[in-house]
Design a protein around this motif. Structure first.
Motif, PDB file in Angstrom:
ATOM      1  N   SER A  50       0.752  -1.138   0.006  1.00  0.00           N
ATOM      2  CA  SER A  50       0.046  -0.096  -0.035  1.00  0.00           C
ATOM      3  C   SER A  50       0.970   1.051   0.104  1.00  0.00           C
ATOM      4  CB  SER A  50      -0.904  -0.242   1.014  1.00  0.00           C
ATOM      5  OG  SER A  50      -0.124   0.176   2.445  1.00  0.00           O
ATOM      6  N   ALA A  51       1.885   1.168   0.714  1.00  0.00           N
ATOM      7  CA  ALA A  51       3.023   2.271   0.800  1.00  0.00           C
ATOM      8  C   ALA A  51       3.329   2.741  -0.815  1.00  0.00           C
ATOM      9  CB  ALA A  51       4.144   2.038   1.545  1.00  0.00           C
ATOM     10  N   ILE A  52       3.301   1.790  -1.564  1.00  0.00           N
ATOM     11  CA  ILE A  52       3.879   2.052  -3.025  1.00  0.00           C
ATOM     12  C   ILE A  52       2.806   3.209  -3.686  1.00  0.00           C
ATOM     13  CG2 ILE A  52       4.037   1.384  -5.538  1.00  0.00           C
ATOM     14  CD1 ILE A  52       5.093  -1.458  -3.953  1.00  0.00           C
ATOM     15  N   PHE A  53       1.355   2.853  -3.556  1.00  0.00           N
ATOM     16  CA  PHE A  53       0.460   3.629  -4.082  1.00  0.00           C
ATOM     17  C   PHE A  53       0.369   4.673  -3.362  1.00  0.00           C
ATOM     18  CE2 PHE A  53      -0.093  -0.878  -5.271  1.00  0.00           C
ATOM     19  CZ  PHE A  53      -0.142  -0.859  -6.686  1.00  0.00           C
ATOM     20  N   VAL A  54       0.220   4.927  -1.934  1.00  0.00           N
ATOM     21  CA  VAL A  54      -0.042   6.060  -1.168  1.00  0.00           C
ATOM     22  C   VAL A  54       1.226   7.016  -1.267  1.00  0.00           C
ATOM     23  CG1 VAL A  54      -0.382   6.942   0.999  1.00  0.00           C
ATOM     24  CG2 VAL A  54      -1.454   4.781   0.534  1.00  0.00           C
ATOM     25  N   ILE A  55       2.396   6.665  -1.354  1.00  0.00           N
ATOM     26  CA  ILE A  55       3.496   7.608  -1.859  1.00  0.00           C
ATOM     27  C   ILE A  55       3.285   8.171  -2.994  1.00  0.00           C
ATOM     28  CG2 ILE A  55       5.922   7.838  -1.681  1.00  0.00           C
ATOM     29  CD1 ILE A  55       6.080   6.259   0.809  1.00  0.00           C
ATOM     30  N   LEU A  56       3.010   7.163  -4.153  1.00  0.00           N
ATOM     31  CA  LEU A  56       2.950   7.653  -5.411  1.00  0.00           C
ATOM     32  C   LEU A  56       1.801   8.881  -5.636  1.00  0.00           C
ATOM     33  CD1 LEU A  56       3.636   7.431  -8.521  1.00  0.00           C
ATOM     34  CD2 LEU A  56       1.739   5.513  -8.737  1.00  0.00           C
ATOM     35  N   ILE A  57       0.801   8.563  -5.074  1.00  0.00           N
ATOM     36  CA  ILE A  57      -0.377   9.847  -4.990  1.00  0.00           C
ATOM     37  C   ILE A  57       0.225  10.982  -4.354  1.00  0.00           C
ATOM     38  CG2 ILE A  57      -2.493  10.047  -4.109  1.00  0.00           C
ATOM     39  CD1 ILE A  57      -3.275   7.233  -4.463  1.00  0.00           C
ATOM     40  N   LEU A  60       2.662  12.610  -6.455  1.00  0.00           N
ATOM     41  CA  LEU A  60       2.144  13.056  -7.896  1.00  0.00           C
ATOM     42  C   LEU A  60       1.482  14.406  -7.484  1.00  0.00           C
ATOM     43  CD1 LEU A  60       0.803   9.905  -9.737  1.00  0.00           C
ATOM     44  CD2 LEU A  60       2.399  11.459 -10.555  1.00  0.00           C
ATOM     45  N   LEU A  61       0.607  14.519  -6.472  1.00  0.00           N
ATOM     46  CA  LEU A  61      -0.167  15.746  -5.876  1.00  0.00           C
ATOM     47  C   LEU A  61       0.673  16.890  -5.782  1.00  0.00           C
ATOM     48  CD1 LEU A  61      -3.009  14.423  -3.503  1.00  0.00           C
ATOM     49  CD2 LEU A  61      -3.220  15.222  -5.695  1.00  0.00           C
ATOM     50  N   GLY A  62       1.911  16.419  -4.967  1.00  0.00           N
ATOM     51  CA  GLY A  62       2.916  17.629  -4.509  1.00  0.00           C
ATOM     52  C   GLY A  62       3.591  17.999  -5.920  1.00  0.00           C
ATOM     53  N   ALA A  63       4.108  17.039  -6.819  1.00  0.00           N
ATOM     54  CA  ALA A  63       4.905  17.646  -8.058  1.00  0.00           C
ATOM     55  C   ALA A  63       4.198  18.117  -9.210  1.00  0.00           C
ATOM     56  CB  ALA A  63       5.740  16.586  -8.395  1.00  0.00           C
ATOM     57  N   THR A 279       5.484  14.226  -0.299  1.00  0.00           N
ATOM     58  CA  THR A 279       4.494  15.217  -0.685  1.00  0.00           C
ATOM     59  C   THR A 279       5.225  16.813  -0.480  1.00  0.00           C
ATOM     60  OG1 THR A 279       2.826  13.801   0.014  1.00  0.00           O
ATOM     61  CG2 THR A 279       2.352  16.109  -0.512  1.00  0.00           C
ATOM     62  N   PHE A 280       5.932  16.984   0.401  1.00  0.00           N
ATOM     63  CA  PHE A 280       6.473  18.245   0.584  1.00  0.00           C
ATOM     64  C   PHE A 280       7.754  18.660  -0.434  1.00  0.00           C
ATOM     65  CE2 PHE A 280       4.939  18.542   5.229  1.00  0.00           C
ATOM     66  CZ  PHE A 280       3.832  19.100   4.813  1.00  0.00           C
ATOM     67  N   GLU A 281       8.384  17.346  -0.612  1.00  0.00           N
ATOM     68  CA  GLU A 281       9.558  17.604  -1.542  1.00  0.00           C
ATOM     69  C   GLU A 281       9.043  17.894  -2.776  1.00  0.00           C
ATOM     70  OE1 GLU A 281      14.031  15.721  -1.094  1.00  0.00           O
ATOM     71  OE2 GLU A 281      12.469  14.159  -1.702  1.00  0.00           O
ATOM     72  N   GLY A 282       7.922  17.009  -3.342  1.00  0.00           N
ATOM     73  CA  GLY A 282       7.451  17.010  -4.645  1.00  0.00           C
ATOM     74  C   GLY A 282       6.897  18.574  -4.838  1.00  0.00           C
ATOM     75  N   LEU A 283       6.271  19.180  -3.665  1.00  0.00           N
ATOM     76  CA  LEU A 283       5.811  20.562  -3.653  1.00  0.00           C
ATOM     77  C   LEU A 283       6.858  21.585  -4.047  1.00  0.00           C
ATOM     78  CD1 LEU A 283       3.351  22.523  -3.442  1.00  0.00           C
ATOM     79  CD2 LEU A 283       4.116  22.626  -1.161  1.00  0.00           C
ATOM     80  N   GLY A 284       7.907  21.213  -3.502  1.00  0.00           N
ATOM     81  CA  GLY A 284       9.321  22.121  -3.603  1.00  0.00           C
ATOM     82  C   GLY A 284       9.870  22.018  -5.202  1.00  0.00           C
ATOM     83  N   LEU A 285       9.805  20.817  -5.736  1.00  0.00           N
ATOM     84  CA  LEU A 285      10.228  20.421  -7.234  1.00  0.00           C
ATOM     85  C   LEU A 285       9.084  21.061  -8.068  1.00  0.00           C
ATOM     86  CD1 LEU A 285      12.149  19.257  -9.365  1.00  0.00           C
ATOM     87  CD2 LEU A 285      10.687  17.102  -8.878  1.00  0.00           C
ATOM     88  N   GLY A 286       7.926  20.768  -7.692  1.00  0.00           N
ATOM     89  CA  GLY A 286       6.744  21.213  -8.607  1.00  0.00           C
ATOM     90  C   GLY A 286       6.707  22.549  -8.913  1.00  0.00           C
ATOM     91  N   ALA A 299       7.202  21.594 -23.930  1.00  0.00           N
ATOM     92  CA  ALA A 299       6.267  21.915 -22.761  1.00  0.00           C
ATOM     93  C   ALA A 299       5.913  20.804 -22.127  1.00  0.00           C
ATOM     94  CB  ALA A 299       5.099  22.401 -23.795  1.00  0.00           C
ATOM     95  N   TYR A 300       6.179  19.634 -22.614  1.00  0.00           N
ATOM     96  CA  TYR A 300       5.845  18.305 -21.878  1.00  0.00           C
ATOM     97  C   TYR A 300       6.941  18.000 -20.566  1.00  0.00           C
ATOM     98  CZ  TYR A 300       9.842  16.374 -24.562  1.00  0.00           C
ATOM     99  OH  TYR A 300      11.257  16.230 -25.002  1.00  0.00           O
ATOM    100  N   MET A 301       8.087  18.886 -20.850  1.00  0.00           N
ATOM    101  CA  MET A 301       9.155  18.474 -20.030  1.00  0.00           C
ATOM    102  C   MET A 301       8.921  18.476 -18.347  1.00  0.00           C
ATOM    103  SD  MET A 301      11.881  17.220 -21.105  1.00  0.00           S
ATOM    104  CE  MET A 301      13.078  17.243 -19.763  1.00  0.00           C
ATOM    105  N   PRO A 302       7.912  19.613 -18.039  1.00  0.00           N
ATOM    106  CA  PRO A 302       7.682  19.734 -16.329  1.00  0.00           C
ATOM    107  C   PRO A 302       6.870  18.588 -16.112  1.00  0.00           C
ATOM    108  CG  PRO A 302       6.567  21.450 -17.753  1.00  0.00           C
ATOM    109  CD  PRO A 302       7.620  20.948 -18.665  1.00  0.00           C
ATOM    110  N   TYR A 303       5.848  18.037 -16.852  1.00  0.00           N
ATOM    111  CA  TYR A 303       5.016  17.101 -16.668  1.00  0.00           C
ATOM    112  C   TYR A 303       5.837  15.740 -16.354  1.00  0.00           C
ATOM    113  CZ  TYR A 303       1.105  20.232 -17.918  1.00  0.00           C
ATOM    114  OH  TYR A 303       0.328  21.154 -17.907  1.00  0.00           O
ATOM    115  N   LEU A 304       6.933  15.490 -17.231  1.00  0.00           N
ATOM    116  CA  LEU A 304       7.933  14.309 -17.531  1.00  0.00           C
ATOM    117  C   LEU A 304       8.502  14.237 -16.063  1.00  0.00           C
ATOM    118  CD1 LEU A 304       9.013  11.956 -18.758  1.00  0.00           C
ATOM    119  CD2 LEU A 304      10.687  13.508 -19.956  1.00  0.00           C
ATOM    120  N   LEU A 305       9.207  15.436 -15.981  1.00  0.00           N
ATOM    121  CA  LEU A 305      10.026  15.448 -14.637  1.00  0.00           C
ATOM    122  C   LEU A 305       9.500  15.401 -13.514  1.00  0.00           C
ATOM    123  CD1 LEU A 305      12.443  18.532 -15.747  1.00  0.00           C
ATOM    124  CD2 LEU A 305      12.847  15.878 -15.843  1.00  0.00           C
ATOM    125  N   ALA A 306       8.260  15.847 -13.203  1.00  0.00           N
ATOM    126  CA  ALA A 306       7.399  15.597 -12.113  1.00  0.00           C
ATOM    127  C   ALA A 306       6.914  14.154 -11.773  1.00  0.00           C
ATOM    128  CB  ALA A 306       6.154  16.702 -11.948  1.00  0.00           C
TER     129      ALA A 306
END
Length: 397
Positions: A50-57, A60-63, A279-286, A299-306
């Motif tokens: 479950s950690a795989i999917f929770v951390i993925l979500i 993704l939200l943060g980035a 999530t917080f680190e993803g927010l910093g990157l995103g 234009a696709y690069m920010p989505y790809l990197l996130a």
């Protein structure tokens, strides 16, 4: 006098005997360092999956959310939200570098399990971090010189909504210049009477130029009327900073994913902490990806990197579960690998956080410098809040 001397000698002998007894008592205890080659995996496979999917979500939200919202014409997000997220994320990145990377690097490479090995004879964690910082600066210098990214695209996509906050406050706090004009080509500030402005030497960036930042108000700013070479250099520096940041956070995310996969009793606490951490680190990157001006063809690069960032930890958790029988976080080889890569990632994020995020945003950003002390302190408060939360999470992970 002889009796006095004998008395002093007797007292000293008693003191020596007491010290010797204390040493014998202390020596009766042994400090045992566990350098077991195994791990603390204790089952609970369903929770670990479950950690795989929770951390993925969460990642993704943060980035991805800042990137999508910044480019959406339908969803109107308050500009203040981007302002807070941008500077909050800067604090997250800086605290991650020191509290989640540099300190663990010292712990790993200074582990008693490495005693007797050559790597234990020098403070390699600090040395590797220092070398990484110098390499990062050299790379950015060369990239901007050789124009590796091909120059700035004036039809670039992406915007920085937080700049609107700075511009608004800048206009409110800075009175319009009276009887002053600027010769952009020569960099000379002049007044209507034809005299050169006070403190200007005629050519900005020369040794006798006392302006701050060096080169004038618009140094490293994207708003100025610039030559093609200046545009290329600024764009190259921007792209280099983004890819350096991406590289650093992905390496860090991989290793914490492997650690979570085989964690023992502390798994639940580590699980919860890492959800917020990623999530917080993803927010910093995103927030940085969202406010970067990308060429229309990229234009696709920010989505790809996130997305790459969001996938790094879940993939590492899955890989760690796959090799849970042989993965040994406390083993000699693993300690060295973790320590070296944590030190490299720490150097990357320290350079990015202090130079690209703090210095460029606060010292070299003309909008920030003119926005007034209240706005500057609010932005700095957001940085401190992000750093404080990540520093707090370092208590558990």
């Amino acid at each position: 006098m002889s009796h006095f001397t004998q008395g002093i000698g007797a007292l000293l002998k008693l003191r020596q005997d007491a010290d010797a007894g204390a040493e014998e008592e202390v020596s009766g205890f042994q400090v045992i360092t566990d350098c077991d080659s195994g791990n603390e995996y204790d089952g609970r496979m369903n929770v670990r999956i479950s950690a795989i999917f929770v951390i993925l979500i969460g990642s993704l939200l943060g980035a991805l959310m800042p990137v999508a919202l910044a480019r959406s014409s339908r969803l109107q997000v308050p500009k203040m939200a981007f302002f807070i997220a941008k500077y909050f994320g800067s604090g997250v990145i800086i605290a991650t570098a020191f509290m989640h990377l540099l300190i663990p690097a010292f712990e790993a490479l200074g582990s008693p399990c490495l005693e007797g090995l050559d790597i234990s004879e020098y403070a390699w964690a600090g040395g590797i971090t220092f070398m990484t910082i110098m390499v990062m600066f050299t790379i950015e210098l060369l990239v901007s010189h050789f124009d590796i990214f091909g120059g700035h695209d004036h039809d670039a996509e992406g915007s920085d909504p937080s700049l609107d906050i700075l511009k608004k406050n800048s206009e409110a706090s800075t009175p319009p210049a009276q009887n002053q004009k600027t010769d952009i080509e020569s960099g000379i500030n002049t007044q209507d009477n034809g005299d050169q402005s006070r403190g200007s030497t005629g050519f900005k960036g020369l040794p006798n130029d006392v302006s701050y930042p060096p080169g004038g108000e618009d140094h490293l700013g994207h708003h100025r009327d610039h030559t093609e070479n200046d545009s290329h250099a600024a764009f190259a520096a921007q792209m280099t900073a983004i890819f350096i940041l991406e590289f650093g956070v992905i390496f860090h995310s991989i290793f914490i994913g492997l650690t979570l996969a085989v964690a023992g009793e502390e798994f639940i606490v580590l699980y919860i902490v890492l959800v917020f951490h990623q999530t917080f680190e993803g927010l910093g990157l995103g927030s940085r990806l969202a406010t970067t001006q990308w060429p229309r063809s990229k234009a696709y690069m920010p989505y790809l990197l996130a997305t790459l960032y969001a996938l790094s930890t879940p993939i590492a958790i899955a890989a760690g579960l796959g090799v849970r029988q042989t993965l040994s976080p406390g083993g000699t080889t693993t300690l060295i690998i973790n320590g070296v890569f944590d030190a490299i990632s720490a150097g990357i994020l320290i350079y990015t956080g202090l130079v690209e995020l703090l210095a460029h945003e606060f010292m070299f950003n003309p909008h920030m410098r003119k926005a007034g002390l209240k706005t500057q302190m609010f932005a700095l408060g957001c940085v401190m809040l992000g750093g404080a939360l990540m520093a707090l999470l370092a208590k558990w992970a």
